[in-house]
Design a protein around this motif. Structure first.
Motif, PDB file in Angstrom:
ATOM      1  N   VAL A 102       0.895  -1.171   0.117  1.00  0.00           N
ATOM      2  CA  VAL A 102      -0.049   0.009  -0.129  1.00  0.00           C
ATOM      3  C   VAL A 102       0.780   1.318   0.162  1.00  0.00           C
ATOM      4  O   VAL A 102       0.475   2.349  -0.628  1.00  0.00           O
ATOM      5  N   ILE A 103       2.029   1.032   0.617  1.00  0.00           N
ATOM      6  CA  ILE A 103       2.943   2.157   0.820  1.00  0.00           C
ATOM      7  C   ILE A 103       3.270   3.114  -0.536  1.00  0.00           C
ATOM      8  O   ILE A 103       2.851   4.375  -0.710  1.00  0.00           O
ATOM      9  N   ALA A 111       0.336  11.327  -1.452  1.00  0.00           N
ATOM     10  CA  ALA A 111       1.294  12.162  -0.773  1.00  0.00           C
ATOM     11  C   ALA A 111       1.989  13.053  -1.889  1.00  0.00           C
ATOM     12  O   ALA A 111       2.249  14.299  -1.539  1.00  0.00           O
ATOM     13  N   GLN A 112       2.360  12.492  -2.995  1.00  0.00           N
ATOM     14  CA  GLN A 112       3.079  13.571  -3.984  1.00  0.00           C
ATOM     15  C   GLN A 112       2.161  14.594  -4.429  1.00  0.00           C
ATOM     16  O   GLN A 112       2.462  15.467  -4.796  1.00  0.00           O
ATOM     17  N   ARG A 113       0.812  14.332  -4.473  1.00  0.00           N
ATOM     18  CA  ARG A 113      -0.188  15.508  -4.778  1.00  0.00           C
ATOM     19  C   ARG A 113      -0.223  16.277  -3.699  1.00  0.00           C
ATOM     20  O   ARG A 113      -1.049  17.496  -3.954  1.00  0.00           O
ATOM     21  N   GLN A 114      -0.366  16.044  -2.535  1.00  0.00           N
ATOM     22  CA  GLN A 114      -0.786  16.761  -1.283  1.00  0.00           C
ATOM     23  C   GLN A 114      -0.077  17.292  -0.302  1.00  0.00           C
ATOM     24  O   GLN A 114      -0.356  18.205   0.372  1.00  0.00           O
ATOM     25  N   THR A 115       1.212  16.669  -0.424  1.00  0.00           N
ATOM     26  CA  THR A 115       2.362  17.197   0.852  1.00  0.00           C
ATOM     27  C   THR A 115       3.403  17.499  -0.106  1.00  0.00           C
ATOM     28  O   THR A 115       3.890  16.825  -1.042  1.00  0.00           O
ATOM     29  N   GLY A 168       6.661   9.455  12.292  1.00  0.00           N
ATOM     30  CA  GLY A 168       6.005   7.892  11.653  1.00  0.00           C
ATOM     31  C   GLY A 168       4.690   7.800  12.113  1.00  0.00           C
ATOM     32  O   GLY A 168       4.000   7.286  11.257  1.00  0.00           O
ATOM     33  N   LEU A 169       4.204   8.123  13.310  1.00  0.00           N
ATOM     34  CA  LEU A 169       2.973   7.938  13.634  1.00  0.00           C
ATOM     35  C   LEU A 169       2.062   8.847  12.749  1.00  0.00           C
ATOM     36  O   LEU A 169       1.009   8.552  12.164  1.00  0.00           O
ATOM     37  N   ALA A 170       2.446  10.140  12.883  1.00  0.00           N
ATOM     38  CA  ALA A 170       1.824  11.076  11.635  1.00  0.00           C
ATOM     39  C   ALA A 170       1.388  10.630  10.381  1.00  0.00           C
ATOM     40  O   ALA A 170       0.518  10.825   9.512  1.00  0.00           O
ATOM     41  N   ALA A 171       2.520   9.885   9.848  1.00  0.00           N
ATOM     42  CA  ALA A 171       2.335   9.433   8.500  1.00  0.00           C
ATOM     43  C   ALA A 171       1.723   8.336   8.325  1.00  0.00           C
ATOM     44  O   ALA A 171       0.952   8.311   7.167  1.00  0.00           O
ATOM     45  N   ILE A 172       1.582   7.223   9.169  1.00  0.00           N
ATOM     46  CA  ILE A 172       0.728   6.113   9.128  1.00  0.00           C
ATOM     47  C   ILE A 172      -0.664   6.426   9.568  1.00  0.00           C
ATOM     48  O   ILE A 172      -1.525   5.831   8.896  1.00  0.00           O
ATOM     49  N   LYS A 173      -0.752   7.615  10.204  1.00  0.00           N
ATOM     50  CA  LYS A 173      -2.331   7.952  10.314  1.00  0.00           C
ATOM     51  C   LYS A 173      -2.691   8.487   9.151  1.00  0.00           C
ATOM     52  O   LYS A 173      -3.830   8.039   8.723  1.00  0.00           O
ATOM     53  N   LEU A 175      -1.843   7.663   6.130  1.00  0.00           N
ATOM     54  CA  LEU A 175      -1.878   6.399   5.165  1.00  0.00           C
ATOM     55  C   LEU A 175      -3.090   5.881   5.439  1.00  0.00           C
ATOM     56  O   LEU A 175      -4.049   5.248   4.667  1.00  0.00           O
ATOM     57  N   TYR A 176      -3.417   5.646   6.679  1.00  0.00           N
ATOM     58  CA  TYR A 176      -4.629   4.990   6.940  1.00  0.00           C
ATOM     59  C   TYR A 176      -6.063   5.850   6.663  1.00  0.00           C
ATOM     60  O   TYR A 176      -7.181   5.219   6.286  1.00  0.00           O
ATOM     61  N   SER A 177      -6.021   7.003   6.852  1.00  0.00           N
ATOM     62  CA  SER A 177      -7.134   7.860   6.498  1.00  0.00           C
ATOM     63  C   SER A 177      -7.421   7.718   5.075  1.00  0.00           C
ATOM     64  O   SER A 177      -8.631   7.641   4.602  1.00  0.00           O
ATOM     65  N   TRP A 178      -6.400   7.656   4.274  1.00  0.00           N
ATOM     66  CA  TRP A 178      -6.289   7.508   2.706  1.00  0.00           C
ATOM     67  C   TRP A 178      -6.920   6.023   2.580  1.00  0.00           C
ATOM     68  O   TRP A 178      -7.759   6.123   1.658  1.00  0.00           O
ATOM     69  N   CYS A 179      -6.380   5.177   3.393  1.00  0.00           N
ATOM     70  CA  CYS A 179      -7.047   3.686   2.981  1.00  0.00           C
ATOM     71  C   CYS A 179      -8.582   3.766   3.244  1.00  0.00           C
ATOM     72  O   CYS A 179      -9.140   2.940   2.482  1.00  0.00           O
ATOM     73  N   VAL A 180      -8.990   4.362   4.327  1.00  0.00           N
ATOM     74  CA  VAL A 180     -10.468   4.179   4.614  1.00  0.00           C
ATOM     75  C   VAL A 180     -11.161   4.806   3.229  1.00  0.00           C
ATOM     76  O   VAL A 180     -12.326   4.468   2.868  1.00  0.00           O
ATOM     77  N   ASP A 181     -10.675   6.095   2.870  1.00  0.00           N
ATOM     78  CA  ASP A 181     -11.411   6.666   1.945  1.00  0.00           C
ATOM     79  C   ASP A 181     -11.347   5.874   0.379  1.00  0.00           C
ATOM     80  O   ASP A 181     -12.207   5.939  -0.062  1.00  0.00           O
TER      81      ASP A 181
END
Length: 409
Positions: A102-103, A111-115, A168-173, A175-181
């Motif tokens: 998934v990463i 990430a490349q589009r938003q950050t 790391g926690l901020a990044a995986i949060k 990632l999971y928000s995106w996965c839910v979407d």
């Protein structure tokens, strides 16, 4: 991704970047369309047949319209309920994606589009390799906590503060928000998880002796890090803003560096007046043919490898590696400007701080104000650095020859 599908939305779905992606229909449970990197769109129905998860291929879009796909999916679901469904063209459910799978999708599609710092996000997620082989929907809160503790232990062994675990926690949060979407998982296991390290605001400022050592360390580098490090100190701007400078942003005649909103951390356009010392450095920089970047080793991308550059500075000048960061250079500029009697609102303008003394409606009307004052402030600072780092004349020794005294340098 779960959406209320419409013909217009379906027509505008872009080709996948990397692995194919899916968009689920909100109206019919299990109906989704899969988009390939070639732009092909295929209808599928994900459901259970005789207690086994199955993916049933319905047909391609637009040959099979949205209306037709919904009707066909509803007929199949009805037949399954009545027990009259005749199995046909059924695909088994695909293997469950792991975090490692998934990463790359998250980085490419979000990430490349938003950050702006997507490379930093990618780097910290790749460091969490203890989770990479685990199914994305099977990772638990405790798994993430243990991986963050491992990061703290590994980084701590190298003398770090462990704040990377917070990143790391901020990044995986995210990632999971995106996965839910995207419909990859139903719930995020890290919602509400608190950062493992309590971060304290830094107040580290380089002393005059450390500024001299830093300058000498830069001089030992040569292009591109010598000029990059010096301009970082002379301008007080953020590391990546200087590292990614383009020649088109520099007006040598007016003596300005103009950063567009998309190039700044706070999203505000920023004009940086350049001191005489900064302009002299820029004039000394060789230009890559057909390259926009001021600091580059390839001509195609801006410089990177700042950690290795800092390690070389630490080794060369003997600075305390644990006790300073590149961002402290920016704080050093601000602190010394205050000592040199520069007004606080001018310092904020130099640093492009969005909040503070000049904020709200006033910040809109002052967006291009204080240019002369900023130039004066940065010139005062440039003169101070020049005087501080200038080669010192050797002491004069007086030798008596009897009849006269001769001075030797």
């Amino acid at each position: 991704m779960r959406k209320k599908l419409t013909p217009k939305l379906l027509d505008n779905l872009p080709p996948a970047e990397g692995k194919r992606y899916e968009v689920r229909d909100e109206l019919v449970t299990g109906l989704h369309i899969r988009v390939s990197n070639a732009g092909g769109k295929v209808w599928y129905l994900a459901t259970r047949v005789d207690g086994v998860s199955r993916r049933i291929k319905l047909g391609t879009y637009p040959v099979l319209s949205l209306k037709d796909a919904r009707e066909q999916a509803q007929m199949i679901l009805r037949d399954i309920q009545l027990g009259t469904f005749q199995q046909r063209d059924i695909e088994p459910e695909p293997p469950v994606l792991t975090l490692g799978d998934v990463i790359p999708q998250f980085i490419t599609r979000y990430a490349q589009r938003q950050t702006k710092d997507w490379k930093g996000t990618e780097s910290i997620l790749m460091r969490m390799n203890g989770l990479h082989v685990m199914p994305i929907n099977a990772i638990k809160r405790g798994d993430v906590t243990r991986e963050l503790e491992r990061l703290i232990s590994d980084i701590g062994a190298k003398g770090g503060k462990g704040t990377r675990a917070n990143r790391g926690l901020a990044a995986i949060k995210k990632l999971y928000s995106w996965c839910v979407d995207q419909g990859i998982v139903e719930n995020s296991p890290v919602v509400g998880l608190k950062p493992p390290i309590k971060e304290e605001s830094r107040d580290r400022v380089l002393t005059d002796d450390e500024i001299i050592a830093y300058w000498k360390g830069c001089e030992a580098e040569g292009y591109p890090f010598e000029q990059f490090g010096k301009l970082l100190l002379l301008t007080g701007q953020r590391r990546d803003e200087i590292a990614s400078m383009r020649w088109s942003e520099i007006d040598m005649h007016r003596g300005t560096l103009t950063l567009k909103a998309e190039r700044t951390k706070n999203g505000s356009a920023h004009i940086v007046p350049l001191s005489r010392q900064a302009l002299d450095i820029l004039r000394s920089i060789p230009r890559f043919l057909n390259s926009e970047y001021v600091f580059t080793s390839t001509g195609k991308t801006p410089i990177s490898g700042f950690g290795r550059f800092k390690d070389r500075l630490d080794t060369f000048v003997g600075m305390d590696a644990e006790n300073w960061r590149f961002h402290d250079v920016r704080r050093t500029v601000a602190t010394n400007m205050a000592i040199l009697k520069v007004q606080p609102h001018i310092i904020e303008a130099v640093l492009n701080h969005k909040s503070g003394i000049v904020s709200g409606v006033a910040s809109i009307y002052n967006r291009h104000a204080y240019l002369d004052e900023k130039h004066e402030a940065l010139q005062i600072w440039g003169d101070y650095v020049e005087k501080l780092t200038a080669p010192k004349a050797p002491p004069i020794r007086h030798v008596s020859t009897g009849a006269e005294t001769v001075a030797y340098s």
